[in-house]
Design a protein around this motif. Structure first.
Motif, PDB file in Angstrom:
ATOM      1  N   LEU A  31       0.857  -1.187   0.000  1.00  0.00           N
ATOM      2  CA  LEU A  31       0.000   0.000   0.000  1.00  0.00           C
ATOM      3  C   LEU A  31       0.889   1.231   0.000  1.00  0.00           C
ATOM      4  O   LEU A  31       1.987   1.217   0.563  1.00  0.00           O
ATOM      5  N   LEU A  38       7.696   5.525   1.852  1.00  0.00           N
ATOM      6  CA  LEU A  38       7.853   4.355   0.980  1.00  0.00           C
ATOM      7  C   LEU A  38       8.672   4.678  -0.274  1.00  0.00           C
ATOM      8  O   LEU A  38       9.542   3.892  -0.658  1.00  0.00           O
ATOM      9  N   GLY A 116       0.070   6.087   7.201  1.00  0.00           N
ATOM     10  CA  GLY A 116       1.468   5.814   6.836  1.00  0.00           C
ATOM     11  C   GLY A 116       2.391   5.993   8.018  1.00  0.00           C
ATOM     12  O   GLY A 116       3.377   5.270   8.183  1.00  0.00           O
ATOM     13  N   CYS A 119       2.224   3.042  10.286  1.00  0.00           N
ATOM     14  CA  CYS A 119       2.811   1.837   9.668  1.00  0.00           C
ATOM     15  C   CYS A 119       4.242   2.073   9.202  1.00  0.00           C
ATOM     16  O   CYS A 119       4.769   1.314   8.380  1.00  0.00           O
TER      17      CYS A 119
HETATM   18  C1  LIG Z   1      13.125  13.732   5.398  1.00  0.00           C
HETATM   19  C2  LIG Z   1      12.078  12.929   6.153  1.00  0.00           C
HETATM   20  C3  LIG Z   1      11.853  13.217   7.468  1.00  0.00           C
HETATM   21  C4  LIG Z   1      10.890  12.505   8.207  1.00  0.00           C
HETATM   22  N1  LIG Z   1      10.692  12.790   9.513  1.00  0.00           N
HETATM   23  C5  LIG Z   1       9.777  12.098  10.230  1.00  0.00           C
HETATM   24  C6  LIG Z   1       9.543  12.387  11.613  1.00  0.00           C
HETATM   25  O1  LIG Z   1      10.131  13.306  12.172  1.00  0.00           O
HETATM   26  N2  LIG Z   1       8.639  11.619  12.285  1.00  0.00           N
HETATM   27  C7  LIG Z   1       7.947  10.625  11.691  1.00  0.00           C
HETATM   28  O2  LIG Z   1       7.148   9.957  12.360  1.00  0.00           O
HETATM   29  N3  LIG Z   1       8.125  10.328  10.380  1.00  0.00           N
HETATM   30  C8  LIG Z   1       9.010  11.036   9.639  1.00  0.00           C
HETATM   31  N4  LIG Z   1       9.209  10.751   8.303  1.00  0.00           N
HETATM   32  C9  LIG Z   1       8.495   9.624   7.700  1.00  0.00           C
HETATM   33  C10 LIG Z   1       7.177   9.945   6.938  1.00  0.00           C
HETATM   34  O3  LIG Z   1       7.254  11.143   6.243  1.00  0.00           O
HETATM   35  C11 LIG Z   1       5.970   9.994   7.883  1.00  0.00           C
HETATM   36  O4  LIG Z   1       6.045   8.930   8.798  1.00  0.00           O
HETATM   37  C12 LIG Z   1       4.632   9.953   7.139  1.00  0.00           C
HETATM   38  O5  LIG Z   1       3.580  10.087   8.062  1.00  0.00           O
HETATM   39  C13 LIG Z   1       4.409   8.654   6.388  1.00  0.00           C
HETATM   40  O6  LIG Z   1       3.125   8.693   5.850  1.00  0.00           O
HETATM   41  P1  LIG Z   1       2.881   8.422   4.310  1.00  0.00           P
HETATM   42  O7  LIG Z   1       1.412   8.564   4.084  1.00  0.00           O
HETATM   43  O8  LIG Z   1       3.738   9.240   3.440  1.00  0.00           O
HETATM   44  O9  LIG Z   1       3.320   6.894   4.249  1.00  0.00           O
HETATM   45  P2  LIG Z   1       3.813   6.051   2.989  1.00  0.00           P
HETATM   46  O10 LIG Z   1       5.210   6.410   2.672  1.00  0.00           O
HETATM   47  O11 LIG Z   1       2.800   6.128   1.898  1.00  0.00           O
HETATM   48  O12 LIG Z   1       3.747   4.605   3.642  1.00  0.00           O
HETATM   49  C14 LIG Z   1       4.577   4.259   4.749  1.00  0.00           C
HETATM   50  C15 LIG Z   1       4.292   2.804   5.115  1.00  0.00           C
HETATM   51  O13 LIG Z   1       2.968   2.665   5.616  1.00  0.00           O
HETATM   52  C16 LIG Z   1       2.213   1.753   4.825  1.00  0.00           C
HETATM   53  N5  LIG Z   1       0.859   2.312   4.768  1.00  0.00           N
HETATM   54  C17 LIG Z   1       0.510   3.556   4.385  1.00  0.00           C
HETATM   55  N6  LIG Z   1      -0.795   3.743   4.583  1.00  0.00           N
HETATM   56  C18 LIG Z   1      -1.303   2.592   5.072  1.00  0.00           C
HETATM   57  C19 LIG Z   1      -2.605   2.164   5.457  1.00  0.00           C
HETATM   58  N7  LIG Z   1      -3.672   2.956   5.373  1.00  0.00           N
HETATM   59  N8  LIG Z   1      -2.769   0.909   5.925  1.00  0.00           N
HETATM   60  C20 LIG Z   1      -1.694   0.068   6.013  1.00  0.00           C
HETATM   61  N9  LIG Z   1      -0.425   0.433   5.670  1.00  0.00           N
HETATM   62  C21 LIG Z   1      -0.246   1.677   5.200  1.00  0.00           C
HETATM   63  C22 LIG Z   1       2.919   1.681   3.490  1.00  0.00           C
HETATM   64  O14 LIG Z   1       2.705   0.435   2.853  1.00  0.00           O
HETATM   65  C23 LIG Z   1       4.358   1.859   3.911  1.00  0.00           C
HETATM   66  O15 LIG Z   1       4.881   0.634   4.363  1.00  0.00           O
HETATM   67  C24 LIG Z   1      10.145  11.475   7.563  1.00  0.00           C
HETATM   68  C25 LIG Z   1      10.376  11.195   6.198  1.00  0.00           C
HETATM   69  C26 LIG Z   1      11.332  11.924   5.499  1.00  0.00           C
HETATM   70  C27 LIG Z   1      11.536  11.630   4.038  1.00  0.00           C
END
Ligand SMILES: Cc1cc2nc3c(=O)[nH]c(=O)nc-3n(C[C@H](O)[C@H](O)[C@H](O)COP(=O)(O)OP(=O)(O)OC[C@H]3O[C@@H](n4cnc5c(N)ncnc54)[C@H](O)[C@@H]3O)c2cc1C
Ligand code: SF4
Length: 317
Positions: A31, A38, A116, A119
């Motif tokens: 996902l 991801l 995200g 997860c």
């Molecule tokens: C430079 C940088 C800095 C960051 N700093 C932080 C920080 O300070 N704190 C922090 O917590 N995170 C941080 N992150 C990580 C990320 O940006 C966040 O955790 C964000 O909330 C991830 O959400 P997303 O929707 O983009 O997830 P995605 O990248 O789309 O997915 C992340 C994971 O979750 C799974 N997933 C997504 N949605 C679902 C769903 N509905 N059900 C089941 N599985 C799912 C995906 O399969 C994947 O494995 C950072 C990332 C970067 C690149």
């Protein structure tokens, strides 16, 4: 510049459709929501899905409903920025709003979702690196390698849970609605995470390696502390009785100890005692009973990183 590998992108508009598509994709599918974690991970070849099921077109996942008196429900696709700014969340569930608002920078919070974030993959300095960087140090067991580079004696990975919202959601005793092909269920957020870090294996004895039911199955799981001492161990035998047989006493011998070859031999001896095969399956009783000891020993040696004969899975006898 790091490039994304080729993949097929699916854009379901309902949760049911997404569930079907991710089930159809099997082990090749993942996902993706905001993609902020991801996609960078895919560029570094930490994940190599062939199919991505995108959740952004599912409107139902983008809603926050309810109020703090009755309880609030937050869709998995709600962005961190929306969550942090929502009045019911920031006033009624302050920890969650603060945590969501503390993630990275505004562009990431505008794309990144709470689903995200909950997860989020675990992180480690030896793992969150490019493929070539990881290759230059021989990889680690989290992806492509055999050992842990932080704790080389350990049989488990110690990468860190780095989600900001997970601790807040657990402190608030939030519930998660999980949806899959066989229905849905509600679990406490805390139940989503298990510090299992267990290495597990399954050894199956049968006459024809490609085809037969087991005449013996050995499932084993081992969790070790960084110094190699066993924190938890489980051994379960299949096809030796009318029910799977848990060899609890034998597994208990491992707890607190380092799994040396001698200790594993003693544990295997203890584990095969409860195996009581009768003459109602392929191969002789004596042979099946003896192989219970042999397979437990091989399974545990495999998990402990010691040399072993044969191959797990469905090897022929
Ligand atoms: C430079 C940088 C800095 C960051 N700093 C932080 C920080 O300070 N704190 C922090 O917590 N995170 C941080 N992150 C990580 C990320 O940006 C966040 O955790 C964000 O909330 C991830 O959400 P997303 O929707 O983009 O997830 P995605 O990248 O789309 O997915 C992340 C994971 O979750 C799974 N997933 C997504 N949605 C679902 C769903 N509905 N059900 C089941 N599985 C799912 C995906 O399969 C994947 O494995 C950072 C990332 C970067 C690149
Ligand atoms: S196996 Fe060790 S080195 Fe690799 S990610 Fe896990 S903790 Fe880091």
């Amino acid at each position: 510049m790091l490039r994304l590998p080729a993949f097929t992108y699916r854009a379901p508009e309902t949760v049911d459709e997404a569930v079907r598509q991710i089930a159809d994709a099997g082990a090749e599918g993942m996902l993706v929501a905001g993609g902020t974690d991801l996609y960078p991970n895919m560029k570094r070849r930490q994940f190599e899905p062939k199919v991505l099921v995108g959740l952004r077109a599912i409107r139902d996942l983008g809603r926050i409903a309810g109020d703090r008196r009755r309880g609030v429900s937050v869709g998995a696709g709600v962005t961190l920025a929306e969550l942090a700014a929502h009045p019911e969340i920031s006033e009624g569930y302050r920890a969650l709003a603060l945590a969501a608002g503390s993630v990275s920078t505004p562009p990431l919070r505008n794309m990144g979702t709470v689903g995200g974030n909950l997860c989020l993959d675990t992180r480690c300095n030896y793992y969150n690196q490019t493929y070539h960087w990881r290759k230059s140090i021989g990889f680690c067991m989290k992806k492509d390698g055999e050992i842990c580079l932080v704790a080389p004696g350990s049989s488990r990975c110690w990468a860190i849970s780095s989600s900001d919202t997970a601790p807040a959601a657990i402190a608030l005793d939030a519930r998660l609605r999980l949806v899959g092909p066989s229905g849905e269920r509600l679990i406490p957020v805390a139940a989503l995470y298990r510090d299992d870090g267990m290495r597990t294996t399954y050894w199956k004895l049968r006459r024809r390696g490609s085809f037969d039911f087991p005449v013996l199955g050995v499932a084993a799981a081992l969790r070790q502390a960084p110094d190699g001492a066993v924190e938890d161990a489980r051994i379960v035998l299949g096809a030796v009785a009318s029910h799977p047989v848990v060899a609890a006493e034998a597994a208990g011998l491992l707890r607190g100890q380092r799994p040396t070859a001698d200790l594993i031999a003693r544990v295997a001896q203890a584990a095969f005692q409860p195996a009581k095969p009768l003459d109602n399956a392929d191969l002789t009783i004596g042979y099946r009973k003896r192989m219970a000891r042999v397979y437990v020993e091989r399974a545990l040696r495999e998990l402990a990183g010691l040399p072993f004969d044969g191959a797990p899975g469905g090897g022929a006898h």
